[in-house]
Structure formats: structure tokens, C-alpha cells
Write an enzyme that holds these catalytic residues in place. Structure first.
Site, PDB file in Angstrom:
ATOM      1  N   GLU A   1       0.830  -1.214   0.000  1.00 38.95           N
ATOM      2  CA  GLU A   1       0.000   0.000   0.000  1.00 38.95           C
ATOM      3  C   GLU A   1       0.853   1.246   0.000  1.00 38.95           C
ATOM      4  O   GLU A   1       0.560   2.217  -0.696  1.00 38.95           O
ATOM      5  CB  GLU A   1      -0.918   0.001   1.221  1.00 38.95           C
ATOM      6  CG  GLU A   1      -1.990   1.097   1.197  1.00 38.95           C
ATOM      7  CD  GLU A   1      -1.572   2.395   1.885  1.00 38.95           C
ATOM      8  OE1 GLU A   1      -2.306   3.396   1.773  1.00 38.95           O
ATOM      9  OE2 GLU A   1      -0.506   2.415   2.523  1.00 38.95           O
ATOM     10  N   GLU A   2       1.935   1.223   0.767  1.00 39.78           N
ATOM     11  CA  GLU A   2       2.761   2.423   0.918  1.00 39.78           C
ATOM     12  C   GLU A   2       3.536   2.759  -0.354  1.00 39.78           C
ATOM     13  O   GLU A   2       4.038   3.868  -0.498  1.00 39.78           O
ATOM     14  CB  GLU A   2       3.725   2.262   2.093  1.00 39.78           C
ATOM     15  CG  GLU A   2       3.061   2.010   3.444  1.00 39.78           C
ATOM     16  CD  GLU A   2       2.286   3.209   3.972  1.00 39.78           C
ATOM     17  OE1 GLU A   2       2.234   4.235   3.268  1.00 39.78           O
ATOM     18  OE2 GLU A   2       1.736   3.128   5.085  1.00 39.78           O
TER      19      GLU A   2
ATOM     20  N   GLU B   1      -7.465   1.243   8.169  1.00 38.07           N
ATOM     21  CA  GLU B   1      -6.225   2.017   8.102  1.00 38.07           C
ATOM     22  C   GLU B   1      -5.907   2.637   9.457  1.00 38.07           C
ATOM     23  O   GLU B   1      -6.694   2.541  10.401  1.00 38.07           O
ATOM     24  CB  GLU B   1      -6.342   3.121   7.043  1.00 38.07           C
ATOM     25  CG  GLU B   1      -5.727   2.762   5.707  1.00 38.07           C
ATOM     26  CD  GLU B   1      -4.212   2.711   5.736  1.00 38.07           C
ATOM     27  OE1 GLU B   1      -3.611   2.911   6.814  1.00 38.07           O
ATOM     28  OE2 GLU B   1      -3.609   2.471   4.674  1.00 38.07           O
TER      29      GLU B   1
END
Length: 865
Positions: free
Chosen positions: A209-210, A236
Site C-alpha cells: 500500500e505504501e 487504516e
């Protein structure tokens, strides 16, 4: 004989009478806003013998990922270890499911596991910048829980959390906490004897995701069960404390499903603020919405986001009760969505813009449609107008040409509007003085609510000072004008599709109740009773406190990462000014209850308090050891020029960064070095590993002499080349495959200027000569990637001159040269890691622990292909 008129209390006595409301309501709202459940330790309930969600187990998973494995940056060895660990957990849960079914043959339960691996690319526009992402062999772990039938798998809810962490952070809250919650939900569901899902739950543990949502893109575009997803729930964290916030909700059905959780916490205000793009943030929810065309919910822990993407995002800093609160809400949501009452089968139409008002207020959750909202607000507006007309008393009936009811209320509206503007102006005047005059900007940074003490008195002073320009207005008229204004604003906002107008409607309800009460208990023409003020103040004061908490919890820490040029002090001053005016709307009618002398004294008192507050805050530092300044440091090795430089950048407007940069230059650069400010634009390729966030940075660059003990350079073989290269002179095009080889280098990025006609990234490159940015994120050990291009030849191209070359800037991060993530392997990181160890110790001592540096050893250069 008529009774004598009642004696009016003075302002001090009146305020003291209202003190229980003015103090008690905010305290109750604060407690409600931040209350968390007690953490549960035992996985099995001691009385019922049934499984229960255990915060202790959630945090154990989070701690293993964030501390035992460590910094799980995409492309690193730790990232691969996280993937292997997660696959083991999923396989273990599948085995448990099989054992449960064998022990209970009639139980309808099936757990399936996929270890997805794939490559792809996608366009990722962010912060008004065009960016392309490509990835190779990235992975996801998927676990589907169903009743084992094809019908039960037809409509599924997707639950997502990401395994990876970002460059400078171990990611305990972001997002190992959510991973732990999902694992606990699976355990509790599978071990609950009576639970059999009518609809499947797909647990996606995405592993990138990052790196800009590559993992969720991979699942959404390539996994065989992705087409069964009807709704997505994204988990999140941008903080470590408080209740998780529902900040994106994209259908009424999913909002109603969320309303069934034990402790709902979310408002349409947060939804509309996030959707507006003002926060310049994003989550995996974007990929599910864009590529799966599904509705859903986006939920995150947001309190104490000072630690977001920082070294101190550790389990020890996650507030007790956070995991329990979030876990129990998610578990209840999944129980409903997997039941026979689930809305999933009705969500086949995909995403549509939501038209639902929702909010929580004093532990109650409310939801209704935009159509209902419009009808209610307009009805209340009509009723309010009738009530105001009924209660109106002409102050001068003998005057035939008096202002009348419309003129009186117009003057009241002017007074109220002036008070609102004055509140904003007063707070921003203090911001100017603190930032521009005293050089003490962002002195409120280290505590989310402390800015209220700085800007609140100024906002009140500005609001009251504005009344000196308006002149005397009748108290009753101002009070009723406020009711009409707030209901009108609510109705108008709702008519244009802005559901946040509910704030003004709820505030107006207090005024309406107060006016009705006052009409029943006082004589025509009497002052508004103090009990009427108490009734009228309750809704806006409780709501305003809630707004203060949620908004400042998000925006105050955010100012530490939105760039030097962002007017941080004015952003926070404006928020405080607006919310103060909203929270105390009856301040203006109240001050008009008394004469001009009382008004002048009130303004004088508030100005004095403001001056004292400014004096106190001018002695404060913005940062401390738990609310640190973010410092971005790149040790750059240019393999084209064989030079090395140090790049240092800040991401906030707090004073002191220039002095810090000069201190760094004096300590680590040449003796006569002066830090050079660098323009951060599309062509500053040395920061492209952080693009487009790099546009927020204010960088300095200076020479970095190579000390004898730092001569050992890290091993790398970074190159850009063109293969399958051909030129069509007649067509005016050049076709090539751009190959990037980067053994030992991760997060590679290239940038070039060209008129691209076609490429393998997407179907719509801009039809013009433009700057293109491509970033890569791949699995550990992957050392090359490529992109096919067809570019337009420059005008006047001549084959004999061979002037079709494209200049390519390239940069990447050495996998072994990130501090402190690679501290245990520092010997393999070369001179960059030797430098970082010395730098980290120096900055800790120099700043007293108030600076958290992100230290990256980068390799880059430029070539022409």
C-alpha cells in the site's frame, strides 16, 4: 396594579449562572469523544466459553510485524519476511477451519487461501501531479471465509489491511494493527459454533500500500475472485489513539450496516472533507472504487497522528482500548454483512455518489437520506419563520416608519455575520503576529487542542469587537435572526448536495426549542431567559466540542507535513475561529442583552487574555520528543558524476529549519559550506523517490566530503538502456523498450521529457511534449523492469544527426542503506550507513530528541537513451 419589571442580572452573574452548561457540556462531549472500552486479554470468554476478540492477541500480531520483523518497506528483505509470516498465519487459520468442520460435520464453513503474485502498472494522480506506477512480482495473501457453496460465494464483502510499512516507520498502527484485527476476526468467526456465513468474507492482506497502492491494484485487476466483491471495508491508521473514524462511506446501505456496530464513530463532515481532496491523502479504498466499482467504508485510527509514518509508530504507543474498539466494531460489521440480512446482494450496481446524511452525537448514531434532510430542513425553516413572526414585538409601535420585523431581523443578521467574520479575523490577526512579528509560528503544534487557548480568546474578542461597528441590536431580534440564519444555511447547503449542513440544522434546533420555551415562560418584550440560553447553547456547544476534537486531531499534526509554504498558523486559526463561532452562537445575542459599556469591558478582558496567551505561547517550542519535527535526509551518490551530496528537507513552516540546516552543513560538509536552497519542481529528480510528496519539501543541498573511513561504497549496478530500438522516419516516431536494471536498489524512479504517443502503462498518455514520472515498487530480489514506448520524433529530425535521444533522470534507494530500518545490517550499507549512524546520534543530541530524521541512501544519475 401592574407588577414591577424583573431586575436584569449583570453579565458576570449571568455567566456564572450559565457556567454549568458552558463548562459541563464540553467536558461531557470530550469524555464521550475519547472514551474507549477496556482491553480484553483472554481469547475465550470466561463465562460463556465462546471466543471473544482479544486486544492482547491483536497487539501481539502487530508487535511481531513491526518489531520482530521490523520496517517492512516494499522491496526489502523484511517485506518478504512479512509476506512469509502472513502466509503462515493464513494457512494456520485454514487448517483450523478444516479441523472445526471435521469435528462438526454439519457446520457450513470453508476457508480458502491464495498467495497471489503478479506484475502490473497503473496511473496514480495525486496532489495535482500525474504519476505512473509499475510493479513486478508483488504479493497479496487472500483468505476467503464462506459456507462452501457457490451461492454463498456469489456476493462477498472485502476487508482490507496492508502488511507493508512506509520508508521511515515500523508501522505498528499503520497498518499492523489492522492486520491483527483481521486475524482476530477470522479466529472469532471460525470458532463461534453457531456462525455460518450466508455471504462470503474476503480478507485481503495486501502487501504493497505504501508504494502507492500497488497491492490493492493487483488484487482488483488480476485476482479471480475479485469480481465477487460487492462492497469493501478498508482498515487504516494515521494515528495511535482514540476511536477509529469512519471517514469515507459511499452508499446508504453500507452506512446503515455500519450503524449496527456497538460504537459507531463517524460523520458526513469527515466524509465530505476527505472526499474534497483537501487533506491530500489517499487509501487502498481508491483502487477498490476505481477498478472494482464497489461501494464501501473507509475506517482509520486518526488520534495522535504525530506518529504517522514516524519511527515511534510502535505498539507501546498505541493507546489501550484502541484495538478493542476498532476490532469489536469490525467484527460486528462483518457479522451483519455476512448474514442473511446483508445488503450485499443489492449492491450489484456498483458505486454511486452517496446521498445520505449520517453523524454521531453524544453516543447516538443518526442516518437519513438527502431527500429526507431537505424536507425536514425546509419544514423547520417555515415553522421558524412563523414562530419568529408570532413572537415578534415591535420595539417602537408608535413609529409608523420604523424598521419593522424585516428591518429588525436584517440588522440582527448583519450583527451575527459581523460576529462570525470578526471571529475569523481576530484569530488570524494573532496568527500574523505570532508568525510574522514574533517569529513563533506553530507554537501550538505539540498538543492538538492547545491552539484553542491561543486563538480562542482572540476569536471571541474579534466577534465582540465587531459589534462595536454594528451598534445596539435588540437581544430578542438577534436571537431569532440566528435561528433563521442557521436553518437557512442548513437548507441551502442541503439543496446543493452538501450534507454537512446538518451541523447548522442541529444547532438551530437548540435555538428553536429555546425560543418556544421563552415564548411560553416570559412576557412579550422580556429578555430571553437564561434557561433559554442554556437550552439554545447545548446542541452547538456539544457539537462544536466534537468538531474541535476531530478536526484538530487531524489538522494540527497534519501541519507538520504539508510544507513550509502552507499557511499552517492561518489554517489552524481559521479552524478555531470558525468552530468557536459555531460553538458559541449565542454570544452575540447575549452581549446585546447589556449595554455598550459591558461590550467594551468584555472586549478589553478578552484582548488582555489574548495578549497573555500569546506571551505564554511565544515561550513554547513547537516540537518535543513525542511530537517531533520531520526531517528528510538523502545521502546521494551520483553514479554519473561520481559525486556525493547531502540533501536535507523539512515539511513544515515552523521556525528554526534554516538554522538547523546551517548547523548540519557546519558539522558534516566542508568548512566554508553554505547550504544551497533548491527549487522543488518537476525537474528536481534527486527527490523523485518521494515524488509527488516531495513537492511539500523545502530542501537544502550541500557537498559531502568523503571521509577516509567512509570510502567503502555500497555495491550496485544501476543502469538505464534502450532495447528493441527502431525509428520510423516516415511516421516520425521512435519505438523502444526502456529497461531499468537495479540490483540492490529499490523504489526506483525515472523521469524524462518526451511526446509519448503510446506505452504499456495505460492507454492515454498526454498528447503533448511533457514531463513523465514513473515509479517502481517490486518484491525483494527483483532487479529489473521495463516499459515499451512509442515517442514522437522532434521536429526537423534528421537520421544522420541521431538527435532522437531522450534524457532520463533516474534514482533509487539502496536496499541496505536506510536508517534505522537497516541498522542491524549497517555494515552492508556502505558509507551512507556509516554517515547515518553518526548523523542520527548528532541530530538526537543537537535537537534534544525533537527531530525524527528519515535517512535514505540513494543512488542516481542521468543518461541519454
Amino acid at each position: 396594579m401592574s407588577s414591577p419589571p424583573r431586575r436584569r442580572w449583570g453579565p458576570i452573574r449571568s455567566i456564572l449562572c450559565l457556567a454549568p452548561v458552558l463548562i459541563g457540556v464540553p467536558l461531557i462531549a470530550l469524555r464521550t469523544n475519547y472514551a474507549l472500552p477496556d482491553p480484553v486479554v483472554e481469547p475465550i470468554h470466561p463465562i460463556t466459553g465462546l471466543p471473544q476478540l482479544s486486544e492482547a492477541l491483536v497487539l501481539a500480531h502487530a508487535k511481531y510485524l513491526s518489531e520482530d520483523i521490523g520496517y517492512r518497506t516494499v522491496g526489502t528483505r523484511e517485506h518478504a519476511l512479512g509476506d512469509a509470516w502472513m502466509l503462515q498465519q493464513a494457512e494456520a487459520l485454514r487448517t483450523q477451519c478444516q479441523d472445526i468442520v471435521r469435528a462438526n460435520p454439519g457446520r457450513k464453513l470453508e476457508c480458502e487461501v491464495w498467495h497471489q503474485q503478479g506484475s502490473g502498472s497503473h496511473r496514480f494522480d495525486m496532489m495535482n501531479k500525474r504519476l505512473y506506477k509499475t510493479y513486478v512480482n508483488l504479493t497479496n495473501i487472500i483468505l476467503r471465509v464462506s459456507d462452501g457453496t457457490s451461492e454463498g460465494k456469489k456476493h462477498a464483502v472485502l476487508v482490507n489491511a496492508h502488511l507493508d510499512s512506509t520508508l521511515p516507520s515500523p508501522g505498528a498502527a499503520d497498518d499492523a494493527l489492522s492486520v491483527g484485527i483481521m486475524l482476530e476476526c477470522i479466529r472469532v468467526l471460525a470458532h463461534t459454533p453457531t456462525w455460518e456465513p450466508a455471504h462470503a468474507i474476503i480478507f485481503l492482506f495486501n502487501n504493497a500500500e505504501e508504494s502507492l497502492q500497488d497491492g490493492s491494484h493487483l488484487f482488483s485487476t488480476q485476482h479471480p475472485i475479485a469480481n465477487t466483491v460487492r462492497a469493501a471495508v478498508n482498515l487504516e491508521a494515521a494515528g495511535t489513539t482514540g476511536k477509529e473514524l469512519l471517514f469515507q462511506a459511499t452508499s446508504e446501505e453500507m452506512i446503515r450496516a455500519y450503524s449496527r456496530v456497538p460504537r459507531p464513530f463517524g460523520t458526513i463532515i469527515a466524509n465530505e472533507v476527505f472526499s474534497s481532496g483537501i487533506l491530500l491523502s489517499d487509501t487502498d479504498f481508491r483502487q477498490f472504487e476505481q477498478y472494482l466499482n464497489v461501494t464501501g467504508l473507509d475506517i482509520a485510527v486518526v488520534g495522535n497522528s504525530y506518529l504517522y509514518h514516524m519511527r515511534k509508530d510502535l505498539v507501546e504507543n498505541i493507546q489501550p482500548g484502541v484495538a478493542q474498539h476498532m476490532g469489536e466494531n469490525v467484527l460486528a460489521l462483518l457479522l451483519h454483512l455476512s448474514s442473511s440480512e446483508s445488503p450485499l446482494p443489492t449492491l450489484t450496481a456498483g458505486y454511486t455518489r452517496p446521498a445520505t446524511v449520517f453523524f454521531q452525537w453524544m453516543n447516538n448514531f443518526f442516518i437519513y437520506s438527502f431527500r429526507t434532510a431537505s424536507a425536514i430542513y425546509l419544514a423547520v425553516l417555515c415553522f421558524s419563520l412563523a414562530l419568529v413572526r408570532l413572537l415578534y414585538v415591535d420595539p417602537a409601535p408608535a413609529l409608523k416608519n420604523g424598521p419593522g420585523i424585516i428591518g429588525e431581523h436584517f440588522k440582527g443578521a448583519v450583527a451575527l455575520t459581523s460576529g462570525f467574520v470578526g471571529s475569523l479575523v481576530g484569530a488570524n490577526i494573532v496568527a500574523v503576529i505570532m508568525n510574522r512579528v514574533l517569529g513563533k509560528g506553530m507554537s501550538w503544534f505539540s498538543h492538538e487542542l492547545s491552539c484553542i487557548a491561543l486563538y480562542g480568546p482572540a476569536a471571541l474578542a474579534g466577534s465582540l469587537a465587531s459589534q462595536l461597528l454594528v451598534g445596539r441590536v435588540r437581544e430578542q431580534t438577534t436571537f431569532s435572526s440566528l435561528l433563521i440564519l442557521q436553518v437557512s444555511v442548513a437548507a441551502l447547503l442541503q439543496l446543493v448536495g452538501i450534507g454537512s449542513g446538518v451541523l447548522f440544522f442541529l444547532s438551530a434546533l437548540g435555538m428553536l426549542v429555546s425560543l418556544v420555551f421563552n415564548g411560553l415562560t416570559t412576557k412579550p418584550g422580556d429578555d430571553v431567559s437564561l434557561l433559554g440560553y442554556a437550552l439554545g447553547q447545548f446542541p452547538p456547544l456539544s457539537l462544536g466540542t466534537q468538531i474541535f476534537c476531530i478536526t484538530l486531531d487531524v489538522f494540527v499534526p497534519l501541519t507538520g507535513r504539508i510544507g513550509e509554504k502552507a499557511p499552517a498558523d492561518h489554517i489552524i486559526a481559521t479552524i478555531v475561529g470558525f468552530t468557536t463561532s459555531f460553538s458559541l452562537p449565542l454570544l452575540v445575542p447575549f452581549i446585546h442583552r447589556f449595554g455598550r459599556t459591558a461590550l467594551l469591558r468584555a472586549v478589553g478582558l478578552l484582548v488582555t487574555i489574548t495578549v497573555v496567551s500569546m506571551a505564554v505561547f511565544s515561550m513554547k517550542s513547537p516540537f518535543d520528543s513525542m511530537h517531533q519535527k520531520r526531517l528528510f535526509v538523502i545521502h546521494m551518490e551520483n553514479i554519473t558524476t561520481q559525486e556525493q551530496h547531502l540533501h536535507v528537507a523539512g515539511a513544515d513552516g515552523a521556525p528554526g529549519f534554516t538554522a538547523l540546516a546551517h548547523g548540519i552543513a557546519k558539522e558534516f560538509s566542508t568548512s566554508d559550506a553554505v547550504p544551497t536552497t533548491i527549487i522543488m519542481d518537476e525537474w528536481n529528480s534527486e527527490w523523485d523517490t518521494l515524488y509527488p510528496f516531495s513537492n511539500f519539501l523545502s530542501p537544502y543541498k550541500f557537498d559531502l566530503p568523503i571521509k577516509p573511513e567512509y570510502m567503502h561504497a555500497p555495491e550496485h549496478d544501476f543502469s538505464i538502456s534502450a532495447v528493441n530500438d527502431s525509428i520510423d522516419v516516415a511516421g516520425g516516431t521512435r519505438s523502444l523498450t526502456l529497461v531499468v536494471r537495479h540490483p540492490g536498489i529499490i523504489w526506483t524512479a525515472i523521469a524524462f521529457d518526451a511526446h509519448v504517443l503510446k506505452w504499456t502503462l495505460d492507454n492515454s498518455p498526454p498528447d503533448e511534449y511533457a514531463r513523465h514520472h514513473i515509479k517502481e515498487g517490486s518484491f525483494y530480489g527483483i532487479d529489473s523492469w521495463s516499459v515499451d514506448l512509442v515517442i514522437k520524433l522532434p521536429a526537423g529530425y534528421a537520421a544522420s544527426e541521431r538527435d532522437a535521444g531522450v534524457r532520463v533522470d533516474f534514482v533509487g534507494i539502496h536496499e541496505k542503506a536506510m536508517w534505522p530500518g537497516k541498522k542491524a545490517e549497517k555494515e552492508q550499507g556502505g558509507r551512507a550507513m556509516q554517515f547515518f549512524e553518526e548523523f542520527d546520534a548528532w541530530i538526537e543530541k543537537e535537537s534534544g530528541g525533537t527531530v525524527d530524521p528519515l535517512l535514505l541512501g540513494c543512488v542516481g544519475g542521468v543518461t541519454t537513451v
